[in-house]
Design a protein around this motif. Structure first.
Motif, short mmCIF file in Angstrom:
data_model
loop_
_atom_site.label_atom_id
_atom_site.label_comp_id
_atom_site.label_asym_id
_atom_site.label_seq_id
_atom_site.Cartn_x
_atom_site.Cartn_y
_atom_site.Cartn_z
N MET A 140 -11.17 15.82 0.30
CA MET A 140 -11.22 16.43 -1.02
C MET A 140 -9.99 16.10 -1.85
SD MET A 140 -14.11 17.97 -1.19
CE MET A 140 -14.01 19.18 -2.52
N HIS A 141 -9.08 15.32 -1.28
CA HIS A 141 -7.85 14.96 -2.00
C HIS A 141 -8.19 14.04 -3.17
CE1 HIS A 141 -3.82 13.35 -2.77
NE2 HIS A 141 -3.36 14.37 -2.08
N PRO A 142 -7.62 14.26 -4.36
CA PRO A 142 -7.98 13.43 -5.53
C PRO A 142 -7.61 11.96 -5.38
CG PRO A 142 -6.13 14.90 -6.03
CD PRO A 142 -6.68 15.34 -4.72
N SER A 143 -6.68 11.63 -4.47
CA SER A 143 -6.27 10.24 -4.28
C SER A 143 -6.90 9.61 -3.04
CB SER A 143 -4.74 10.14 -4.19
OG SER A 143 -4.14 10.58 -5.39
N ALA A 144 -7.89 10.24 -2.45
CA ALA A 144 -8.52 9.70 -1.25
C ALA A 144 -9.33 8.45 -1.58
CB ALA A 144 -9.42 10.75 -0.60
N ILE A 145 -9.46 7.55 -0.60
CA ILE A 145 -10.27 6.35 -0.76
C ILE A 145 -11.69 6.72 -1.19
CG2 ILE A 145 -11.49 4.60 0.62
CD1 ILE A 145 -8.96 4.02 2.07
N ARG A 146 -12.24 5.95 -2.13
CA ARG A 146 -13.60 6.22 -2.61
C ARG A 146 -14.43 4.94 -2.58
NH1 ARG A 146 -14.55 11.17 -4.97
NH2 ARG A 146 -12.71 12.48 -5.01
N LYS A 147 -15.62 5.05 -2.03
CA LYS A 147 -16.52 3.91 -1.89
C LYS A 147 -17.89 4.28 -2.46
CE LYS A 147 -19.20 1.42 1.52
NZ LYS A 147 -19.74 1.52 2.87
N MET A 148 -18.41 3.43 -3.35
CA MET A 148 -19.72 3.69 -3.94
C MET A 148 -20.81 3.50 -2.90
SD MET A 148 -21.54 1.96 -7.28
CE MET A 148 -20.27 2.51 -8.42
N LYS A 164 1.94 15.89 7.07
CA LYS A 164 0.83 16.79 6.75
C LYS A 164 0.18 16.39 5.42
CE LYS A 164 -0.28 21.69 6.17
NZ LYS A 164 0.27 23.07 6.11
N ARG A 165 1.01 16.03 4.45
CA ARG A 165 0.48 15.66 3.14
C ARG A 165 -0.33 14.37 3.22
NH1 ARG A 165 4.95 15.68 0.61
NH2 ARG A 165 5.35 13.47 0.24
N ILE A 166 0.15 13.39 3.98
CA ILE A 166 -0.58 12.12 4.12
C ILE A 166 -1.87 12.33 4.88
CG2 ILE A 166 -0.48 9.84 5.20
CD1 ILE A 166 2.50 9.82 4.53
N ALA A 167 -1.84 13.18 5.92
CA ALA A 167 -3.06 13.48 6.68
C ALA A 167 -4.11 14.13 5.78
CB ALA A 167 -2.73 14.39 7.85
N GLY A 168 -3.66 14.89 4.77
CA GLY A 168 -4.59 15.53 3.85
C GLY A 168 -5.31 14.55 2.95
N VAL A 169 -4.75 13.35 2.78
CA VAL A 169 -5.39 12.33 1.94
C VAL A 169 -6.57 11.71 2.68
CG1 VAL A 169 -5.05 10.14 0.74
CG2 VAL A 169 -3.22 11.84 0.76
N GLY A 170 -6.40 11.47 3.98
CA GLY A 170 -7.48 10.86 4.76
C GLY A 170 -7.00 10.43 6.13
N LYS A 171 -7.94 10.39 7.08
CA LYS A 171 -7.58 10.02 8.45
C LYS A 171 -7.01 8.61 8.52
CE LYS A 171 -11.69 10.88 9.84
NZ LYS A 171 -12.87 11.63 9.59
N GLU A 172 -7.57 7.70 7.71
CA GLU A 172 -7.12 6.31 7.76
C GLU A 172 -5.69 6.16 7.26
OE1 GLU A 172 -8.06 7.18 3.77
OE2 GLU A 172 -9.33 7.45 5.53
N PRO A 226 0.83 -1.22 0.00
CA PRO A 226 0.00 0.00 0.00
C PRO A 226 0.86 1.26 0.00
CG PRO A 226 -0.76 -1.58 1.65
CD PRO A 226 0.56 -2.08 1.16
N ALA A 227 0.34 2.33 -0.61
CA ALA A 227 1.10 3.56 -0.77
C ALA A 227 1.53 4.16 0.57
CB ALA A 227 0.27 4.58 -1.56
N SER A 228 0.60 4.25 1.54
CA SER A 228 0.94 4.86 2.83
C SER A 228 1.91 3.99 3.62
CB SER A 228 -0.33 5.11 3.65
OG SER A 228 -1.13 6.10 3.03
N THR A 229 1.88 2.68 3.37
CA THR A 229 2.85 1.78 4.01
C THR A 229 4.25 2.05 3.47
OG1 THR A 229 1.16 0.08 4.32
CG2 THR A 229 3.45 -0.64 4.37
N ILE A 230 4.35 2.26 2.16
CA ILE A 230 5.66 2.61 1.57
C ILE A 230 6.16 3.93 2.13
CG2 ILE A 230 6.83 3.22 -0.57
CD1 ILE A 230 6.32 0.32 -0.50
N GLN A 231 5.25 4.90 2.26
CA GLN A 231 5.64 6.19 2.82
C GLN A 231 6.09 6.03 4.27
OE1 GLN A 231 6.13 8.83 1.27
NE2 GLN A 231 4.57 9.37 -0.22
N GLY A 232 5.39 5.17 5.03
CA GLY A 232 5.77 4.91 6.40
C GLY A 232 7.14 4.24 6.48
N MET A 233 7.39 3.31 5.57
CA MET A 233 8.70 2.65 5.52
C MET A 233 9.80 3.66 5.22
SD MET A 233 10.21 0.03 2.71
CE MET A 233 10.53 1.44 1.68
#
Length: 630
Positions: free
Chosen positions: A417-425, A273-281, A14-21
């Motif tokens: 509102m981030h364009p890469s945020a998780i989206r669920k129908m 800050k940038r990752i927090a802007g994507v979403g709380k999760e 996952p992207a945020s996992t790579i960022q965390g690493m």
């Protein structure tokens, strides 16, 4: 591993996992190198211990009797300041030499200055770079005495597996650092690492892995292609073999300062800050990976990040069956549309880090000079890793002269509102105002409206009765239209519409983008489409087929129908026929008071919307010129 195509494992992170690493590696580099930067070469312990000892390490500088340690610390701090403020210096002459090289030149120059004037060099030899007197004599050659020993074989497989996984992680991380957003050929890299490890082993070296520290130094100093890797190695070898005496004059604290700055760049607060802007999760996934990596090791940290990501996805969707039942189903449909030449990719069920490799394989098969539309209207869940990966693809396509666009995310809920945020129908009943789920396509539609001097209104509009006056929509249920671009001067508009056809089991929901153009005066009723496409529908509506004189090719390609064939045939002048034959197919229909233009029974990309607007404006202009001539 490379020949077995195991590089695809890299797409499961996952992207945020790579960022965390990356952040954990940065913190680790900073923690270990900070003590060396302030002259304490013997500080030992794990990363957390080293971090906690930083204040005491700084305090000890005031309490030490060793001028050598203080001098090394001064060199380290000055070197760090050079790294920090180098980018703020405006002189182009200064920037001819990279900041790390300035540090080396100044360090060697200071040592030479002291030697030339017979001054005592203030830094002890133990705090300088240690290089053996005879480097070549230090090479250790292999001993195959235990080559068939079980312990040895297990050790080889363990090291290979760990080095392979770490390299895959690092390759993905370096791709994220690349300013050009390029994608590595991971299987090719694994083959190269394997061959390099074999050669290294024959020379008594360690296994070869892709590492973040040197890669990020390359990126930070402006490296743009693979030759930087080659020259990196060549210069290291040349310096060790030819400039040993000069290297022995460099304080370890100076080199440590370069790595401290590199570690900070990997774990800068702006990243959080940038990752927090994507979403709380995402911030939860990020910190879970960081702390797990710092407290254990890299592999465990990544495993924790993957597990936390999967659990969060289950909680968001309130279902584990979505992932289990659809994981191994084919969920990607790709084909090339005949008329426009676009590649169209439809994604079903869900698309997350678990099955992103399927979508990635399709995109990798398309040249970056082509146009691609990726449709998520049948996909219930799209995660951050996928959307961020597609954003990188989009940038590469734009850079190479192609174009890629995502459609069908207008009914997917998001908390950011981030364009890469998780989206669920979500169900239509629970759907809030559609402008709450702003997508990148909607942002681009808004910009397009501004370019044309039009007005953009994203919200749903239930007044769709005017569409039922056209044959195409006469038997279809249209609940609403949305994403409207309107020309207030000429009353023309382009909008997305959702309609259904069929009933009960065969009921199908279709989304499309259409253009509506009112006519200044009543005119003849006609329909224009591909030959044979909707002939039955038009015949049932009472529309007779019209032959355009002197244009047999036009009559073969298009089906032109109207209530008064004579008037309609006169309306289609030579100029209008030539215009239609020179452009892609559109469904064009007149109800006598307005024109309806439709390209495909799907949402259009923004680029296709612009083409439709141009087509509609030109068609109306030529049509009215022909009508006035009559």
């Amino acid at each position: 591993m490379g020949f077995l195509k195991m590089g695809r494992l890299a797409d499961f992170f996952p992207a945020s996992t790579i960022q965390g690493m990356l952040a954990a590696i940065g913190i680790g580099i900073l923690a270990k190198q900070f003590h060396i930067m302030i002259g304490h070469n013997n500080e030992a312990g794990n990363i957390m211990t080293l971090l906690l000892h930083i204040p005491s390490g700084l305090y000890s500088l005031w309490d030490t009797d060793s001028s050598s340690i203080v001098s090394a610390a001064i060199v380290g701090v000055v070197s760090l300041l050079i790294m920090i403020f180098y980018g703020k210096i405006r002189s182009k002459w200064v920037h001819l030499v990279p900041a790390p090289m300035w540090i080396l030149l100044l360090s060697i120059g200071f040592h030479s200055f002291c030697s030339f004037f017979a001054l005592a060099y203030p830094i002890d030899k133990s705090l300088l770079i240690p290089i053996p007197e005879n480097v070549l004599a230090s090479l250790a050659f292999p001993d195959f005495g235990i080559a068939l020993n079980q312990k040895f074989i297990f050790a080889v497989f363990a090291i290979t597996l760990i080095a392979g996984i770490e390299s895959l992680l690092s390759i993905k991380a370096v791709d994220r650092l690349d300013p050009a957003n390029r994608h590595s050929n991971v299987n090719k890299d694994l083959k190269a690492l394997g061959l390099a490890t074999v050669i290294s082993g024959f020379l008594g070296g360690l296994n070869v892995v892709t590492v973040i520290a040197r890669s990020s130094v390359n990126v930070n100093t402006g490296a743009t292609n693979r030759s930087s890797n080659f020259f990196h190695a060549v210069f290291l070898l040349a310096f060790v073999l030819l400039f040993q005496e000069q290297l022995r004059k460099i304080p370890l604290s100076a080199l440590a300062a370069i790595l401290v700055y590199t570690g900070y760049k990997l774990a800068t607060p702006a990243l959080v800050k940038r990752i927090a802007g994507v979403g709380k999760e995402q911030i939860l996934i990020f910190f879970a990976t960081v702390f797990a990596t710092l407290l254990t090791n890299l592999i465990t940290g990544i495993a924790v990040g993957i597990l936390v990501t999967f659990v969060i996805h289950i909680l968001i969707n309130k279902s584990v069956l979505l992932f289990i039942t659809h994981l191994f189903k084919p969920n990607i449909l790709m084909f090339r549309e005949a008329d426009g030449g676009n590649y169209f990719i439809s994604v079903k069920y869900f698309c997350s880090f678990l099955n992103y490799y399927k979508l990635k394989n399709k995109l990798d098969a398309i040249r970056e000079t082509e146009e691609v539309v990726v449709d998520f209207s049948m996909c219930g869940f799209v995660d951050h890793t996928v959307l961020e990966g597609l954003e990188n693809y989009r940038e590469v396509f734009d850079l190479k002269g192609g174009h890629m666009e995502l459609i069908g995310l207008d009914k997917h809920e998001t908390d950011s509102m981030h364009p890469s945020a998780i989206r669920k129908m979500i169900p239509l009943k629970a759907l809030k105002p559609i402008e709450w789920y702003f997508t990148r396509r909607q942002e681009d539609l808004k910009a397009t409206a501004a370019d044309f001097g039009w007005k953009y209104v994203p919200k749903k509009q239930s007044d769709t009765a005017f569409l039922r006056e056209f044959v195409f929509f006469s038997s279809r249920h249209i609940p609403y239209c949305y994403n409207q671009l309107s020309d207030e001067k000429n009353k023309a508009s382009v909008f997305d519409v959702e309609f259904t056809e069929g009933e009960f089991i065969a009921k199908e929901v279709i989304k499309a983008t259409v253009m509506y153009i009112p006519l200044p005066a009543p005119g003849p009723v006609f329909t224009l489409d591909k030959e044979g496409l909707l002939s039955l529908l038009y015949n049932l509506s009472g529309s007779e087929e019209v032959e355009v004189p002197n244009h047999p090719d036009f009559s073969k390609r298009f089906r032109l129908g109207g209530e008064d064939p004579l008037i309609v045939s006169k309306l289609f002048s030579d100029e209008l026929v030539l215009f239609l034959e020179s452009n892609p197919y559109y469904h064009v229909e007149s109800n006598g008071n307005a024109l309806l233009i439709l390209k495909k029974e799907r949402l259009l990309s923004v680029k296709e919307v612009k083409r439709m607007i141009y087509f509609g404006q030109q068609f109306k202009k030529i049509l009215l010129q022909g009508a006035n001539a009559q």
